[in-house]
Design a protein around this motif. Structure first.
Motif: not given
Length: 270
Positions: A1-30
């Motif tokens: 979980s965690g948006i940073g780890g999720t995004a960094t790892q996931a975007t190593k794969v070429s895709a047009d769209v990602f749908a993520w769950q449990e990313v825990d992105a804090k509002t104050r850090m959007l």
């Protein structure tokens, strides 16, 4: 979980769209989150803030990331159940234009209630959310709709899912494409996932659910084992043949009788 780890790892794969769950992105850090995704080549739409963390910060638990430059649109939430689903912070939905921009694919990301599979009270609450998400997907007959979900329960343990699948209203796409449709690949293992995992602690709580229009466009459903090292869920990749979506279909119309005063035809009931 965690948006940073999720995004960094996931975007190593070429895709047009990602749908993520449990990313825990804090509002104050959007702002920082969106900037990081932009640097990786994507823009992101987050669900509503769902809960408070230990440091009293609201967090966004689901998100849909699309390649930057590709527009995405929110749709009207046309009934109280869907509005409540969005308000829960466990669901977000975006419409994405394809082809010449005159057709759309709708993608939703859903995160079920953790612990629902083992707690009757949580299970009832989770089932209510799942039902709302499925009803929303079923509203779209001709527009492809993909519900990307961490259900936190096996799809076959959900009465709403079973009903929708058995009636042919919606489809469990990984099961559709599984070698053994009655025993699709497990997707979750708390200690980390790996190819060929089975046995105690391995469950199938993640899936992609499609309506009939989406189901007809699917050309592959794969599990991304090569990029799952940071996760306790294996990412599911669905490939669509959007060219089929743009095809023109011609059909013959049923001949209609023409009434002419003073004449009778076989198609004239009088």
């Amino acid at each position: 979980s965690g948006i940073g780890g999720t995004a960094t790892q996931a975007t190593k794969v070429s895709a047009d769209v990602f749908a993520w769950q449990e990313v825990d992105a804090k509002t104050r850090m959007l702002k920082e989150t969106r900037s990081m995704l932009y640097d990786l080549g994507y823009s992101i739409d987050m669900g509503e803030a769902a809960s408070l963390t230990a440091d009293d910060s609201a967090v966004h638990r689901v998100g849909i990331a699309v390649q930057k430059g590709v527009p995405s649109y929110g749709l009207h939430l046309n009934n109280p159940e869907v509005a409540a689903l969005a308000k829960s912070g466990r669901w977000v939905e975006r419409a994405l234009p394809v082809q010449k921009g005159d057709r759309y694919v709708i993608v939703a990301s859903f995160y079920g209630i953790s612990g629902a599979s083992g707690d009757p009270t949580l299970s009832r609450l989770n089932e209510r959310l799942i039902k709302a998400a499925l009803l929303r997907a079923a509203q779209f007959n001709t527009t492809p709709y993909l519900l990307c979900a961490d259900l936190n329960t096996n799809p076959q343990a959900s009465s709403a899912c079973r009903t929708a699948f058995e009636a042919g209203i919606l489809a469990d796409l990984p099961a559709d494409w599984a070698t053994d449709a009655q025993n699709p690949t497990g997707t979750f293992r708390r200690e980390g996932v790996y190819r060929g995992m089975n046995g105690a602690g391995v469950t199938r709580i993640d899936t992609v659910i499609g309506n009939g229009a989406a189901r007809s466009l699917v050309t592959a459903v794969d599990y991304d084992w090569d990029n799952s090292a940071l996760f306790d869920h294996v990412p599911i990749k669905v490939t669509l043949a959007l060219d089929q979506f743009a095809q023109t279909v011609w059909r013959e119309a049923t001949p209609a009788g023409i009434r002419i005063e003073g004449h009778r035809f076989a198609t004239d009931p009088h």
